[in-house]
Scaffold this motif. Structure first.
Motif, PDB file in Angstrom:
ATOM      1  N   GLN A  29      18.537  39.394   7.073  1.00  0.00           N
ATOM      2  CA  GLN A  29      18.380  38.591   5.864  1.00  0.00           C
ATOM      3  C   GLN A  29      18.665  39.414   4.605  1.00  0.00           C
ATOM      4  O   GLN A  29      19.193  38.894   3.611  1.00  0.00           O
ATOM      5  CB  GLN A  29      16.954  38.048   5.800  1.00  0.00           C
ATOM      6  N   LEU A  30      18.350  40.695   4.656  1.00  0.00           N
ATOM      7  CA  LEU A  30      18.473  41.557   3.476  1.00  0.00           C
ATOM      8  C   LEU A  30      19.878  42.115   3.270  1.00  0.00           C
ATOM      9  O   LEU A  30      20.136  42.789   2.273  1.00  0.00           O
ATOM     10  CB  LEU A  30      17.469  42.702   3.569  1.00  0.00           C
ATOM     11  N   VAL A  31      20.784  41.826   4.180  1.00  0.00           N
ATOM     12  CA  VAL A  31      22.177  42.218   3.968  1.00  0.00           C
ATOM     13  C   VAL A  31      22.758  41.469   2.765  1.00  0.00           C
ATOM     14  O   VAL A  31      23.610  41.992   2.038  1.00  0.00           O
ATOM     15  CB  VAL A  31      23.021  41.972   5.241  1.00  0.00           C
ATOM     16  N   ASP A  65      11.703  40.859  -0.858  1.00  0.00           N
ATOM     17  CA  ASP A  65      11.243  42.249  -0.877  1.00  0.00           C
ATOM     18  C   ASP A  65      10.157  42.504   0.167  1.00  0.00           C
ATOM     19  O   ASP A  65       9.980  43.640   0.627  1.00  0.00           O
ATOM     20  CB  ASP A  65      10.717  42.614  -2.268  1.00  0.00           C
ATOM     21  N   ASN A  66       9.434  41.469   0.545  1.00  0.00           N
ATOM     22  CA  ASN A  66       8.388  41.626   1.567  1.00  0.00           C
ATOM     23  C   ASN A  66       8.954  42.087   2.898  1.00  0.00           C
ATOM     24  O   ASN A  66       8.222  42.629   3.733  1.00  0.00           O
ATOM     25  CB  ASN A  66       7.644  40.302   1.767  1.00  0.00           C
ATOM     26  N   LEU A  99      11.496  50.506  -1.156  1.00  0.00           N
ATOM     27  CA  LEU A  99      12.759  49.882  -1.563  1.00  0.00           C
ATOM     28  C   LEU A  99      12.555  48.599  -2.351  1.00  0.00           C
ATOM     29  O   LEU A  99      13.535  47.996  -2.800  1.00  0.00           O
ATOM     30  CB  LEU A  99      13.612  49.579  -0.329  1.00  0.00           C
ATOM     31  N   ARG A 100      11.326  48.188  -2.534  1.00  0.00           N
ATOM     32  CA  ARG A 100      11.076  46.943  -3.242  1.00  0.00           C
ATOM     33  C   ARG A 100      11.406  47.107  -4.726  1.00  0.00           C
ATOM     34  O   ARG A 100      11.055  48.101  -5.342  1.00  0.00           O
ATOM     35  CB  ARG A 100       9.633  46.505  -3.033  1.00  0.00           C
ATOM     36  N   GLU A 160      19.721  49.410  -3.005  1.00  0.00           N
ATOM     37  CA  GLU A 160      19.245  50.314  -1.955  1.00  0.00           C
ATOM     38  C   GLU A 160      18.711  49.525  -0.762  1.00  0.00           C
ATOM     39  O   GLU A 160      18.875  49.944   0.396  1.00  0.00           O
ATOM     40  CB  GLU A 160      18.156  51.233  -2.513  1.00  0.00           C
ATOM     41  N   ARG A 161      18.095  48.396  -1.030  1.00  0.00           N
ATOM     42  CA  ARG A 161      17.588  47.539   0.054  1.00  0.00           C
ATOM     43  C   ARG A 161      18.740  47.042   0.925  1.00  0.00           C
ATOM     44  O   ARG A 161      18.636  47.016   2.158  1.00  0.00           O
ATOM     45  CB  ARG A 161      16.827  46.370  -0.567  1.00  0.00           C
ATOM     46  N   THR A 162      19.843  46.652   0.308  1.00  0.00           N
ATOM     47  CA  THR A 162      21.007  46.195   1.069  1.00  0.00           C
ATOM     48  C   THR A 162      21.570  47.320   1.932  1.00  0.00           C
ATOM     49  O   THR A 162      21.899  47.103   3.105  1.00  0.00           O
ATOM     50  CB  THR A 162      22.095  45.665   0.119  1.00  0.00           C
TER      51      THR A 162
END
Length: 352
Positions: A85-87, A98-99, A105-106, A111-113
């Motif tokens: 989902q975070l891609v 963000d959860n 990384l939130r 950076e999350r991706t």
């Protein structure tokens, strides 16, 4: 002879902080005691199953597989629903999604991706080390806020969105191809891949990548009012995984597909335990058998009314009762007769 394997169970909805629900091996025994032969394993909690270690250590994978088999089950597939989902996340959803990311990384979407893409590549290698042939994830979404065509969408917007989605996923798909594993997107509302039309857009954007495949889950089609049996006819060559999940849709004059912002109990479209909803599982198992699907039938339990322990207990016998022993010969073979070309010509009324 190819046949559907099962019953298996997706562990995500049953995980917890207390034993036996806090580790994949103890849950393997729990699942086997309920009559399951396979477990589908989520990978978002390293204490439950260590994805990075599985990608880098064959010994870890061999040990986990051996212990699960000793308990009486196989690992059927790994799951990266939350990481996938975070891609791709539209900024409007950043705080909610963000959860799904590590706390560090939130608030850092770029950076999350990068982290999510790395997680998927680790999953490709971990699946290979475990000897698995398929993996399930979500596509993420850049366009979901545009699902209803108002205000009017600018020309080319959808195509541009899918081009960006493909750009992010192509290196991941290549990693799965190198690992010899099919990457199966669960076709799901909230994702850019949420029906057949959007899956086709994604295939076109990825040049029909051979590893871009489907996890078939009829419950999401009931809630969208899609014909899930026709979906199998259209896309069976890309269906490599199967969630056995029930749902019901009971619209009224007050709300319908969109649900009126109501909770799951009040919504017209609701997920239900197996046998309590409207899904035609006999038709589905028949269709999948017709097309030689030989993957696992995996319970994904979600129900707004029934307790999870009851859903888990009822799932294995329900799936087992729908498994089909595919016919090894035609039912009317007893009436057959030997033939040759000359006999065929006589039957057709043609000269020898």
């Amino acid at each position: 002879m190819s046949k559907i394997k099962g019953p298996a169970i997706f562990l995500a909805q049953f995980m917890g902080d207390e034993a036996p629900f806090n580790h994949v091996v103890s849950m393997a025994k729990w699942a086997a005691d309920l009559g399951y032969k396979g477990i589908q394993v989520p990978t978002n909690n390293p204490a439950f199953f260590d994805l990075e270690l599985a990608a880098t250590s064959q010994a870890y994978c061999d040990d986990i597989q051996a212990k699960c088999r000793a308990a009486g089950v196989e690992i059927t597939e790994l799951s990266t629903h939350l990481q996938g989902q975070l891609v791709a996340v539209h900024p409007a959803y950043d705080e909610l999604f963000d959860n799904f990311a590590p706390e560090a990384l939130r608030g850092k979407p770029a950076e999350r991706t990068e982290w999510a893409i790395k997680q998927l590549k680790l999953a490709a290698k971990a699946s290979q080390n475990l000897g698995l042939t398929a993996h399930v994830t979500f596509s993420g979404a850049l366009l979901w806020h545009l699902v209803y065509p108002w205000p009017q969408r600018p020309a080319g917007l959808v195509e541009q969105g899918f081009a960006e989605l493909a750009k992010r996923w192509l290196p991941i798909l290549d990693a799965f191809d190198e690992a010899g594993v099919d990457l199966c997107y669960e076709i799901h509302p909230g994702e850019d891949l949420h029906d057949g039309a959007t899956f086709e857009l994604f295939l076109e954007a990825t040049n029909h990548h051979p590893r871009a495949n489907i996890l078939f889950d009829p419950s999401h089609f009931v809630l969208q009012q899609l014909d899930y049996l026709d979906f199998i006819d259209r896309y069976h060559s890309r269906i490599k995984m199967f969630h056995v999940k029930d749902a019901e849709f009971r619209p009224n004059g007050r709300s319908g597909v969109y649900g009126g912002y109501q909770n799951w109990v009040q919504r017209p479209g609701r997920f239900r335990s197996l046998g309590d909803g409207q899904v035609d599982f006999k038709g589905i198992f028949s269709k999948l058998t017709q097309y030689d699907f030989d993957g696992w039938a995996v319970l994904e339990w979600e129900c707004c009314l029934k307790d999870s322990s009851q859903g888990a207990r009822e799932g294995a016998p329900f799936i087992a009762s729908h498994l089909i022993e595919k016919a090894g010969r035609a039912f009317d073979d007893f009436a057959g007769a030997k033939t040759d070309e000359a006999r065929n010509r006589r039957i057709l009324g043609l000269k020898p």
